[in-house]
Design an enzyme around this catalytic site. Sequence first.
Site, PDB file in Angstrom:
ATOM      1  CG  ASP A  17      -5.249  -5.293 -11.581  1.00 19.92           C
ATOM      2  OD1 ASP A  17      -5.641  -5.670 -10.469  1.00 19.92           O
ATOM      3  OD2 ASP A  17      -5.980  -4.689 -12.383  1.00 19.92           O
ATOM      4  CG  ASN A  19      -2.561 -10.965  -7.348  1.00 22.88           C
ATOM      5  OD1 ASN A  19      -2.053 -11.319  -8.396  1.00 22.88           O
ATOM      6  ND2 ASN A  19      -1.907 -10.244  -6.449  1.00 22.88           N
ATOM      7  NE  ARG A  21      -9.809  -8.433 -11.921  1.00 28.25           N
ATOM      8  CZ  ARG A  21      -9.173  -7.651 -12.782  1.00 28.25           C
ATOM      9  NH1 ARG A  21      -9.560  -7.578 -14.027  1.00 28.25           N
ATOM     10  NH2 ARG A  21      -8.147  -6.935 -12.379  1.00 28.25           N
ATOM     11  CB  THR A  63      -1.739   5.395  -0.374  1.00 29.48           C
ATOM     12  OG1 THR A  63      -1.986   5.803  -1.727  1.00 29.48           O
ATOM     13  CG2 THR A  63      -0.293   5.683  -0.046  1.00 29.48           C
ATOM     14  CD  GLU A  64      -4.783   5.333  -3.508  1.00 30.40           C
ATOM     15  OE1 GLU A  64      -3.919   4.573  -3.987  1.00 30.40           O
ATOM     16  OE2 GLU A  64      -4.553   6.535  -3.245  1.00 30.40           O
ATOM     17  CG  ASN A  65      -4.037  -1.848  -2.394  1.00 32.75           C
ATOM     18  OD1 ASN A  65      -2.922  -2.113  -2.854  1.00 32.75           O
ATOM     19  ND2 ASN A  65      -5.102  -1.758  -3.184  1.00 32.75           N
ATOM     20  CD1 TRP A  66      -3.282   2.303   3.435  1.00 34.23           C
ATOM     21  CD2 TRP A  66      -3.106   0.532   4.799  1.00 34.23           C
ATOM     22  NE1 TRP A  66      -1.948   2.131   3.742  1.00 34.23           N
ATOM     23  CE2 TRP A  66      -1.811   1.056   4.571  1.00 34.23           C
ATOM     24  CE3 TRP A  66      -3.243  -0.587   5.628  1.00 34.23           C
ATOM     25  CZ2 TRP A  66      -0.664   0.501   5.140  1.00 34.23           C
ATOM     26  CZ3 TRP A  66      -2.090  -1.148   6.199  1.00 34.23           C
ATOM     27  CH2 TRP A  66      -0.834  -0.592   5.947  1.00 34.23           C
ATOM     28  NE  ARG A  68      -7.491  -4.232  -2.650  1.00 34.41           N
ATOM     29  CZ  ARG A  68      -7.182  -4.954  -3.698  1.00 34.41           C
ATOM     30  NH1 ARG A  68      -6.909  -6.240  -3.560  1.00 34.41           N
ATOM     31  NH2 ARG A  68      -7.119  -4.426  -4.906  1.00 34.41           N
ATOM     32  NE  ARG A 185      -4.257  -2.107 -13.871  1.00 32.92           N
ATOM     33  CZ  ARG A 185      -4.635  -1.264 -12.931  1.00 32.92           C
ATOM     34  NH1 ARG A 185      -4.250  -0.034 -12.975  1.00 32.92           N
ATOM     35  NH2 ARG A 185      -5.418  -1.658 -11.937  1.00 32.92           N
ATOM     36  CD  GLU A 204       7.106   3.579 -25.932  1.00 33.65           C
ATOM     37  OE1 GLU A 204       6.084   3.054 -26.425  1.00 33.65           O
ATOM     38  OE2 GLU A 204       7.532   4.696 -26.285  1.00 33.65           O
TER      39      GLU A 204
HETATM   40  C1  FPP Z   1      -3.896  -6.287  -7.264  1.00 36.23           C
HETATM   41  O1  FPP Z   1      -4.699  -7.389  -7.574  1.00 36.23           O
HETATM   42  C2  FPP Z   1      -2.797  -6.763  -6.457  1.00 36.23           C
HETATM   43  C3  FPP Z   1      -2.523  -6.382  -5.185  1.00 36.23           C
HETATM   44  C4  FPP Z   1      -3.290  -5.358  -4.456  1.00 36.23           C
HETATM   45  C5  FPP Z   1      -1.442  -6.999  -4.432  1.00 36.23           C
HETATM   46  C6  FPP Z   1      -0.250  -7.310  -5.243  1.00 36.23           C
HETATM   47  C7  FPP Z   1       0.700  -8.090  -4.435  1.00 36.23           C
HETATM   48  C8  FPP Z   1       1.320  -9.204  -4.888  1.00 36.23           C
HETATM   49  C9  FPP Z   1       1.174  -9.706  -6.264  1.00 36.23           C
HETATM   50  C10 FPP Z   1       2.258  -9.939  -4.048  1.00 36.23           C
HETATM   51  C11 FPP Z   1       3.262  -9.035  -3.456  1.00 36.23           C
HETATM   52  C12 FPP Z   1       4.447  -9.739  -3.125  1.00 36.23           C
HETATM   53  C13 FPP Z   1       5.430  -9.217  -2.385  1.00 36.23           C
HETATM   54  C14 FPP Z   1       6.667  -9.937  -2.338  1.00 36.23           C
HETATM   55  C15 FPP Z   1       5.310  -7.983  -1.625  1.00 36.23           C
HETATM   56  P1  FPP Z   1      -6.210  -7.394  -7.078  1.00 36.23           P
HETATM   57  O2  FPP Z   1      -6.317  -8.163  -5.844  1.00 36.23           O
HETATM   58  O3  FPP Z   1      -6.711  -5.985  -7.014  1.00 36.23           O
HETATM   59  O4  FPP Z   1      -6.886  -8.158  -8.253  1.00 36.23           O
HETATM   60  P2  FPP Z   1      -8.405  -8.031  -8.684  1.00 36.23           P
HETATM   61  O5  FPP Z   1      -8.512  -6.724  -9.399  1.00 36.23           O
HETATM   62  O6  FPP Z   1      -8.570  -9.200  -9.588  1.00 36.23           O
HETATM   63  O7  FPP Z   1      -9.251  -8.117  -7.456  1.00 36.23           O
END
Ligand code: FPP
Length: 240
Positions: A17, A19, A21, A63-66, A68, A185, A204
């Site tokens: 989680d 990325n 931010r 499944t919820e990320n769609w 975005r 996480r 854990e």
């Molecule tokens: C959550 O951070 C992260 C994701 C939805 C994507 C995670 C994917 C990667 C780290 C790369 C995947 C790599 C491969 C090889 C498949 P967020 O964007 O929800 O962070 P935020 O809460 O700060 O907005």
Amino acid sequence: MDTLMRNIPQHVAIIMDGNGRYAKRLGMPRIKGHQEGMENVRRIALTANECGVKYLTLFAFSTENWTRPSKEVSFLMKLPGNFLGKFLPELKDKNIKIRTIGNFDGLPKHTQKSVSKAVLETAENSGMELIFALNYGSRDEIIHAVKSVVESVQNGDTAIEDINNEFFSQHLFTKDVPDPEILIRTSGEYRISNFLLWQISYSELFFANESWPEFTPENFEDILSQYQKRERRFGGLKEE
Ligand code: FPP
């Protein structure tokens, strides 16, 4: 590293989680955060492998990320292909095996193609299994498993009395994978977000403040050594 050699968890699962931010904090577009997150998948996978972890499961797309924005979704769908295009030779070299959990058929064809190629090319590898949760949701997985169990009962292949924890586990996407001893996480959030709900019953839990792109191999190793100091009782009592 000495203490790290003892009591290494077989299976570590990570919710990557923060990325978005991370990128925002640095004044960059969100996708840049995902790009750096992808680079970190390599670093942490190699570290886990070196530590002797046998299974590393990474939550790459839920499944919820769609829901975005479509530009972000299509970027995220390209990441597995980009990652494998760049790092597959190195992963193969390290004897790492790639597999996925989730609704694979629901992924775009180009994502399916690059991932299937990597799964096929690493199928015989005997080292760490790098498991990407792609289009994965735990509730979906459980419903999928329930349907498959019901089918097996209806076909007469299974008697209701034979349904137990072990049997049910074999109908999940994580079939043949031991439950994670550790769930991490990143990014200071305290949620499970529909990840491996059945499998983490006795895991854990570790919550790291670092966002995923900033989560270092040292942070990972530090969690392993904290884990080694925890006492796991699985609902029982400490041995006298
Ligand atoms: C959550 O951070 C992260 C994701 C939805 C994507 C995670 C994917 C990667 C780290 C790369 C995947 C790599 C491969 C090889 C498949 P967020 O964007 O929800 O962070 P935020 O809460 O700060 O907005």
